[in-house]
Motif scaffolding. Structure first.
Motif, mmCIF file in Angstrom:
data_model
loop_
_atom_site.group_PDB
_atom_site.id
_atom_site.type_symbol
_atom_site.label_atom_id
_atom_site.label_comp_id
_atom_site.label_asym_id
_atom_site.label_seq_id
_atom_site.Cartn_x
_atom_site.Cartn_y
_atom_site.Cartn_z
ATOM 1 N N MET A 87 0.842 -1.203 0.000
ATOM 2 C CA MET A 87 0.000 0.000 0.000
ATOM 3 C C MET A 87 0.879 1.256 0.000
ATOM 4 S SD MET A 87 -3.268 0.965 0.633
ATOM 5 C CE MET A 87 -4.202 0.175 1.932
ATOM 6 N N ILE A 88 1.920 1.246 0.845
ATOM 7 C CA ILE A 88 2.804 2.418 0.937
ATOM 8 C C ILE A 88 3.461 2.686 -0.426
ATOM 9 C CG2 ILE A 88 4.950 3.270 1.991
ATOM 10 C CD1 ILE A 88 4.114 1.646 4.522
ATOM 11 N N LEU A 89 3.930 1.606 -1.060
ATOM 12 C CA LEU A 89 4.577 1.758 -2.372
ATOM 13 C C LEU A 89 3.603 2.351 -3.390
ATOM 14 C CD1 LEU A 89 6.856 -1.321 -3.157
ATOM 15 C CD2 LEU A 89 7.468 1.075 -2.928
ATOM 16 N N LYS A 90 2.386 1.872 -3.331
ATOM 17 C CA LYS A 90 1.372 2.344 -4.280
ATOM 18 C C LYS A 90 1.125 3.847 -4.076
ATOM 19 C CE LYS A 90 -3.085 0.943 -6.060
ATOM 20 N NZ LYS A 90 -4.289 0.222 -5.777
ATOM 21 N N GLN A 91 0.979 4.227 -2.805
ATOM 22 C CA GLN A 91 0.721 5.648 -2.523
ATOM 23 C C GLN A 91 1.910 6.522 -2.927
ATOM 24 O OE1 GLN A 91 -0.288 5.713 1.622
ATOM 25 N NE2 GLN A 91 -2.430 5.224 1.225
ATOM 26 N N PHE A 92 3.092 5.970 -2.739
ATOM 27 C CA PHE A 92 4.296 6.711 -3.119
ATOM 28 C C PHE A 92 4.322 6.905 -4.637
ATOM 29 C CE2 PHE A 92 9.119 6.633 -3.662
ATOM 30 C CZ PHE A 92 9.281 7.947 -3.249
ATOM 31 N N GLU A 93 3.996 5.826 -5.353
ATOM 32 C CA GLU A 93 3.981 5.880 -6.814
ATOM 33 C C GLU A 93 2.932 6.879 -7.303
ATOM 34 O OE1 GLU A 93 4.073 2.054 -8.588
ATOM 35 O OE2 GLU A 93 5.189 2.945 -10.258
ATOM 36 N N GLN A 94 1.815 6.936 -6.584
ATOM 37 C CA GLN A 94 0.731 7.854 -6.985
ATOM 38 C C GLN A 94 1.034 9.305 -6.607
ATOM 39 O OE1 GLN A 94 -2.444 6.007 -4.847
ATOM 40 N NE2 GLN A 94 -3.043 4.658 -6.547
ATOM 41 N N GLY A 95 2.124 9.513 -5.896
ATOM 42 C CA GLY A 95 2.486 10.879 -5.522
ATOM 43 C C GLY A 95 1.786 11.362 -4.256
ATOM 44 N N LYS A 96 1.118 10.424 -3.537
ATOM 45 C CA LYS A 96 0.439 10.828 -2.301
ATOM 46 C C LYS A 96 1.443 10.973 -1.160
ATOM 47 C CE LYS A 96 -3.922 8.643 -3.477
ATOM 48 N NZ LYS A 96 -4.701 7.420 -3.326
ATOM 49 N N ILE A 97 2.577 10.331 -1.296
ATOM 50 C CA ILE A 97 3.641 10.459 -0.288
ATOM 51 C C ILE A 97 4.803 11.190 -0.945
ATOM 52 C CG2 ILE A 97 5.334 9.155 1.062
ATOM 53 C CD1 ILE A 97 3.195 6.892 1.166
ATOM 54 N N GLN A 98 5.216 12.292 -0.314
ATOM 55 C CA GLN A 98 6.295 13.069 -0.918
ATOM 56 C C GLN A 98 7.663 12.543 -0.484
ATOM 57 O OE1 GLN A 98 6.299 17.196 0.217
ATOM 58 N NE2 GLN A 98 7.928 17.721 -1.232
ATOM 59 N N LEU A 99 7.747 12.183 0.797
ATOM 60 C CA LEU A 99 9.033 11.706 1.327
ATOM 61 C C LEU A 99 8.833 10.309 1.889
ATOM 62 C CD1 LEU A 99 11.959 12.109 2.370
ATOM 63 C CD2 LEU A 99 11.009 13.244 4.376
ATOM 64 N N LEU A 100 9.529 9.337 1.296
ATOM 65 C CA LEU A 100 9.450 7.969 1.804
ATOM 66 C C LEU A 100 10.790 7.616 2.428
ATOM 67 C CD1 LEU A 100 7.766 5.416 2.103
ATOM 68 C CD2 LEU A 100 8.596 4.653 -0.119
ATOM 69 N N ILE A 101 10.740 7.312 3.725
ATOM 70 C CA ILE A 101 11.973 6.989 4.441
ATOM 71 C C ILE A 101 12.058 5.475 4.546
ATOM 72 C CG2 ILE A 101 13.191 7.264 6.630
ATOM 73 C CD1 ILE A 101 11.517 9.919 6.877
ATOM 74 N N SER A 102 13.194 4.933 4.089
ATOM 75 C CA SER A 102 13.241 3.476 3.945
ATOM 76 C C SER A 102 14.570 2.897 4.411
ATOM 77 C CB SER A 102 13.028 3.124 2.463
ATOM 78 O OG SER A 102 13.207 1.766 2.259
ATOM 79 N N THR A 103 14.499 1.637 4.773
ATOM 80 C CA THR A 103 15.730 0.881 5.001
ATOM 81 C C THR A 103 16.161 0.326 3.634
ATOM 82 O OG1 THR A 103 14.439 -1.099 5.316
ATOM 83 C CG2 THR A 103 15.019 0.131 7.299
ATOM 84 N N ASP A 104 17.193 -0.505 3.635
ATOM 85 C CA ASP A 104 17.638 -1.052 2.355
ATOM 86 C C ASP A 104 16.663 -2.082 1.790
ATOM 87 O OD1 ASP A 104 19.906 0.441 1.767
ATOM 88 O OD2 ASP A 104 21.067 -0.641 3.270
ATOM 89 N N ALA A 105 15.548 -2.313 2.485
ATOM 90 C CA ALA A 105 14.523 -3.216 1.956
ATOM 91 C C ALA A 105 14.050 -2.740 0.588
ATOM 92 C CB ALA A 105 13.338 -3.271 2.912
ATOM 93 N N MET A 106 14.203 -1.443 0.340
ATOM 94 C CA MET A 106 13.715 -0.900 -0.932
ATOM 95 C C MET A 106 14.851 -0.535 -1.863
ATOM 96 S SD MET A 106 10.800 1.936 -1.204
ATOM 97 C CE MET A 106 10.754 2.452 -2.890
ATOM 98 N N ALA A 107 16.070 -0.892 -1.471
ATOM 99 C CA ALA A 107 17.216 -0.410 -2.252
ATOM 100 C C ALA A 107 17.359 -1.122 -3.588
ATOM 101 C CB ALA A 107 18.495 -0.565 -1.437
ATOM 102 N N ARG A 108 16.930 -2.374 -3.657
ATOM 103 C CA ARG A 108 17.189 -3.156 -4.869
ATOM 104 C C ARG A 108 15.962 -3.340 -5.736
ATOM 105 N NH1 ARG A 108 21.486 -6.905 -5.986
ATOM 106 N NH2 ARG A 108 23.120 -6.640 -4.436
#
Ligand SMILES: Nc1ncnc2c1ncn2[C@@H]1O[C@H](COP(=O)(O)OP(=O)(O)OP(=O)(O)O)[C@@H](O)[C@H]1O
Length: 665
Positions: A545-566
C-alpha cells in the motif's frame, strides 16, 4: 539528537584499526628483530677482524658495540614477550617502564623510527608508526640523542638497512567468458533498437510492447533477447549433437530494462507449449521484487494460455498451493507455467506441496544474482537442482524426456532427446569473482556487460570480492552529490533538501529500521511534508500500500531501510537521499539506482559526517562513481527551520518514550 545512531566508518580512529595496527606492529617487529640478528651475525666476524687489526682500542669499541646490540636485542625481546602476553590489548613502548616516552600506546604513535634510516620514506604510515615504537630508544639523561649517548656508535646500525620491497601484483586468471564479455552500451538513450528490427520476437509480443509505450529496445534488451531466442531455437529439447544452450549472465546498470530482457524471450519460448508444466522459475531476494516481476509477466502473458504463480509467503502456504497444483483422480495437475518466487518459500513448496514438480524446468532466472549468491548458505539452489534433475531410476510420467546434469557428450548421451536447464543471471552489480560464480554451476556461460569489457581482466581481481576498480556503471542521467554535515544537523538537512527542492517523490535511505522510524516520526512532527516509512516494521500488505501511494504521488518523502534499495521500480522518483551513508559500494549503486531509471534524470544526495568523508569519497571514486558535487548547506539556510525543528525534536522524544512504554506493557 542523540536519539539518532549514525553508522560510522571504521576509520583510523576506530578501535578495529588499532587492533589491526597491533597485529601489524608485532609482525613488523619480528621481521626487524630477525633482520637485525642476521646482520649482526654477518658483522661479528668483521668486527673481530677489525679489533684484532686495531689493537686494544679497537677491541674495546667492538666489545662496546656488541654489548649495546645485545641490550637492544634484549629490549626488543621483552617487547615481543610483553605483546604476546597482552594479546590484542593496548601495548606500550619497547623499554617498558621508566622513560618519559615509554607510556605511548603503540597504536597511536606515528613517528618514524630513528634507527630505520634506510628505506623509511617508503614505509606505509602505520608501519612507520609501529616501527618507531619497536626501534626507538629513550633519550640519554643528558638530553643527547641516543646516537651520541653511551649506546652503540653511530655506524653500528642496529635495525635498518631494510627496504620494503613491493610484492609483485598477482594477476588474476579470469576464464575467457568473464574476461571477454559481449559489450552492451550502458546508456539507454543511445543505441536504441526499434522493435521491428528484431523480427525474431513474436508479432503478438511486439504489439503488446507497443501498447505499453515501448517502441524501441534498450541496448541490454537488444543484445540479450535475440541471444536467448537463438539458444531456444530447438524448442525445449537439447539440440542436435547434444548441444546444450549456454547459461547467460547479464550485468547492466539499474533501470536499464533487464526485466523485459528475460520476460519477453521466456514468454515467447513457452507460448506454444503443449502442457502446463513449471518451465520457468524466477528467483528474487524480496517479496516486493517478486511481486513486481510477476506483474510484468502478467502483462505479457495476458491473453495467452500461460499462467504465472507468485510464491513469496504473502499468502498462506495452502493458498499458494492452490495456484500451483490441482489434485485430480489420477494424481496432480500443474497450474503454473512460470513461477516467480523468493528462495525460502520456494523451498517450502519443494518440500511440502504434493505434485509440485520442477522436472520440466527449462529456465532458471536468478535476478539480483549477486545478492542471491550471498544467500547461497540457505541452500536453495541445490534444492532446486535436486528437484529439477531427479535421481537416475526415478519413475516419472515424462521418463522419455528425463534429463541428466550436463556432462561429457557421448553417442549414448545424445541418443535420447533431453530438456536442458538454462540459467540466466541478472544484476546491476554482478560479481566477477569466478569462485562465487562457480557456486552456481554455470554451463559454458556467456556474459553480457555494460562496463567490464573496457576495463579488461586486469581490474577484475580488485573486484573479486568487493567494491573497487571502477567496475560498476551508473545511469547516464544520474548526478551524484554529497552534503557535509554534523550529526546534529542531519535531519534538518534532509528537511531542507526536501522543502527546498520541492520534489514530489523523494526516497530517503537509512541504515537501520530504528533510524528510519525516528526520522519518520521527526519529519511527521515537523510537518509541511507528506511522509511515510518503509521497513520490516510493516507487513507485506502495508508495504504494498505504501509503495502504491508513493507511486501515486500521495507520499512526498518515503523513508526506507535497504529493503527498498534493490530492483524496486517506482516511476518518477527524482531524488534519492542517503541519510546514512551506505557502507558498501554495491548498496550505493542500488540505492541511487531508484532514480534516473529508463533514461530519465535524477539526483542522489549523500549526507556525510566529517569522519566519513575521506573514506566514503575514496570508495566511490574507486568504484567508478562519477565525481560527486559538494553541496553545502550554510547555517543561515537552516536557521529559519530551527524553531520548528526543536519543537519536533521534543515531540519525537515524547513519542519514543510512549512507544517504549507500550512495548514494555
Ligand atoms: N525498451 C524500453 N523502453 C521504455 N521503457 C522501458 C523499456 N524497457 C524497460 N523500460 C522501463 O524501464 C524501467 C526499468 O526497467 P527494469 O525495472 O527492468 O530495470 P532493471 O534494469 O531491472 O533495474 P534494476 O537493476 O534497478 O532492477 C521500467 O519502468 C520499465 O518499464
Amino acid at each position: 539528537m542523540a536519539l539518532f545512531h549514525v553508522a560510522r566508518y571504521p576509520g583510523p580512529e576506530a578501535a578495529g584499526a588499532e587492533a589491526g595496527a597491533d597485529g601489524r606492529a608485532r609482525a613488523l617487529l619480528e621481521r626487524l628483530q630477525c633482520r637485525a640478528r642476521e646482520r649482526q651475525r654477518q658483522k661479528q666476524p668483521r668486527q673481530q677482524e677489525a679489533a684484532q687489526s686495531a689493537g686494544p682500542a679497537g677491541k674495546r669499541r667492538a666489545a662496546a658495540a656488541q654489548t649495546a646490540e645485545a641490550r637492544g636485542r634484549r629490549g626488543a625481546g621483552e617487547q615481543a614477550a610483553e605483546s604476546g602476553r597482552r594479546g590484542h590489548g593496548r601495548r606500550w613502548g619497547p623499554t617498558g617502564r621508566g622513560g618519559p616516552w615509554s607510556r605511548v600506546p603503540v597504536g597511536l604513535t606515528r613517528r618514524p623510527p630513528r634507527f630505520c634510516r634506510a628505506g623509511s620514506s617508503e614505509e606505509a604510515p602505520e608501519e612507520s608508526g609501529v616501527g618507531a615504537e619497536a626501534a626507538e630508544q629513550p633519550e640519554a639523561p643528558d638530553g643527547r640523542p641516543p646516537e651520541e649517548a653511551s649506546g652503540p656508535p653511530a655506524h653500528a646500525l642496529l635495525l635498518g638497512g631494510f627496504r620494503r620491497s613491493r610484492a609483485p601484483k598477482v594477476q588474476p586468471f579470469l576464464p575467457a567468458w568473464l574476461a571477454e564479455p559481449s559489450c552492451v552500451e550502458k546508456s539507454v538513450t543511445k543505441d536504441l533498437v526499434p522493435i521491428e528490427d528484431v523480427p525474431e520476437v513474436h508479432p503478438d509480443l511486439q504489439k503488446k510492447l507497443r501498447a505499453h509505450g515501448i517502441s524501441s529496445y534498450f541496448p541490454v534488451q537488444a543484445a540479450v533477447i535475440p541471444a536467448l531466442l537463438e539458444s531456444m531455437a530447438n524448442g525445449f529439447l537439447v539440440g542436435r549433437g547434444g548441444y546444450q544452450p549456454s547459461d547467460l549472465c547479464v550485468s547492466a546498470p539499474t533501470g536499464s530494462g533487464k526485466t523485459l530482457a528475460f520476460v519477453i524471450p521466456l514468454v515467447q519460448a513457452l507460448l506454444h507449449r503443449a502442457m502446463c508444466q513449471v518451465r520457468a522459475l524466477v528467483v528474487l531476494p524480496t517479496k516486493e521484487l517478486a511481486q513486481q516481476v510477476s506483474k510484468v509477466f502478467n502483462v505479457y502473458t495476458d491473453a495467452t494460455p500461460l499462467r504465472v504463480a507468485l510464491v513469496t509467503g504473502q499468502k498462506t502456504l495452502a493458498k499458494e498451493q492452490e495456484t500451483l497444483v490441482q489434485r485430480t483422480v489420477d494424481g496432480f495437475r500443474c497450474l503454473a507455467d512460470i513461477v516467480v518466487a523468493t528462495p525460502g518459500r520456494l523451498v517450502d513448496h519443494i518440500d511440502q506441496t504434493p505434485g509440485f514438480s520442477l522436472q520440466q524446468l527449462r529456465f532458471l532466472v536468478i535476478d539480483e544474482a549477486d545478492r542471491m549468491i550471498d544467500s547461497m548458505h540457505q541452500s536453495w539452489l541445490p534444492r532446486v537442482m535436486a528437484a529439477a534433475f531427479p535421481r537416475e531410476g526415478t519413475k516419472s510420467l515424462f521418463s522419455l524426456l528425463q534429463r541428466r546434469q550436463p556432462q561429457a557428450i557421448t553417442a549414448a548421451s545424445t541418443c535420447c532427446p533431453q530438456m536442458p536447464l538454462q540459467k540466466l543471471l541478472f544484476s546491476a552489480t554482478l560479481t566477477q569473482n569466478p569462485e562465487k560464480l562457480q557456486q552456481l554451476g554455470l554451463h559454458q556461460p556467456r556474459l553480457f556487460s555494460t562496463g567490464l569489457a573496457q576495463r579488461g581482466s586486469r581490474d577484475a581481481d580488485a573486484e573479486a570480492d568487493g567494491e573497487s576498480a571502477g567496475k560498476y556503471t551508473f545511469p547516464a542521467g544520474l548526478t551524484h552529490h554529497y552534503v557535509p554535515c554534523s550529526l546534529r544537523s542531519k535531519p534538518l538537512v534532509v528537511l531542507h533538501l526536501v522543502l527546498e527542492m520541492n520534489f514530489s517523490r523523494v526516497l530517503c535511505f537509512t541504515n537501520s529500521r530504528e533510524n528510519s522510524h525516528r526520522l519518520f516520526l521527526l519529519a511527521q512532527a515537523f510537518g509541511g511534508v507528506s511522509v511515510a516509512e518503509f521497513s520490516s516494521r510493516y507487513g507485506p500488505g502495508q508495504r504494498k500500500m505504501i509503495l502504491k501511494q508513493f507511486e501515486q504521488g500521495k507520499i512526498q518523502l518515503l523513508i526506507s531501510t535497504d529493503a527498498m534499495a534493490r530492483g524496486i521500480d517506482v516511476q518518477g522518483v527524482q531524488l534519492v537521499v542517503n541519510y546514512d551513508a551506505p557502507q558498501y559500494l554495491r548498496t550505493y549503486v542500488h540505492r541511487v539506482g531508484r532514480t534516473a531509471r529508463a533514461g530519465k534524470t535524477g539526483q542522489a544526495f549523500t549526507l556525510l559526517l566529517k569522519v566519513q568523508e575521506r573514506r566514503f569519497l575514496r570508495m566511490l571514486a574507486e568504484g567508478g562513481v562519477p565525481e560527486l558535487e559538494r553541496h553545502d548547506t550554510p547555517s543561515k539556510l537552516l536557521q529559519p527551520l530551527v524553531p520548528r525543528y526543536e519543537a519536533a525534536l521534543s515531540q519525537l522524544e515524547r513519542a519514543v518514550k510512549e512507544e517504549r512504554k507500550q512495548k514494555a506493557a
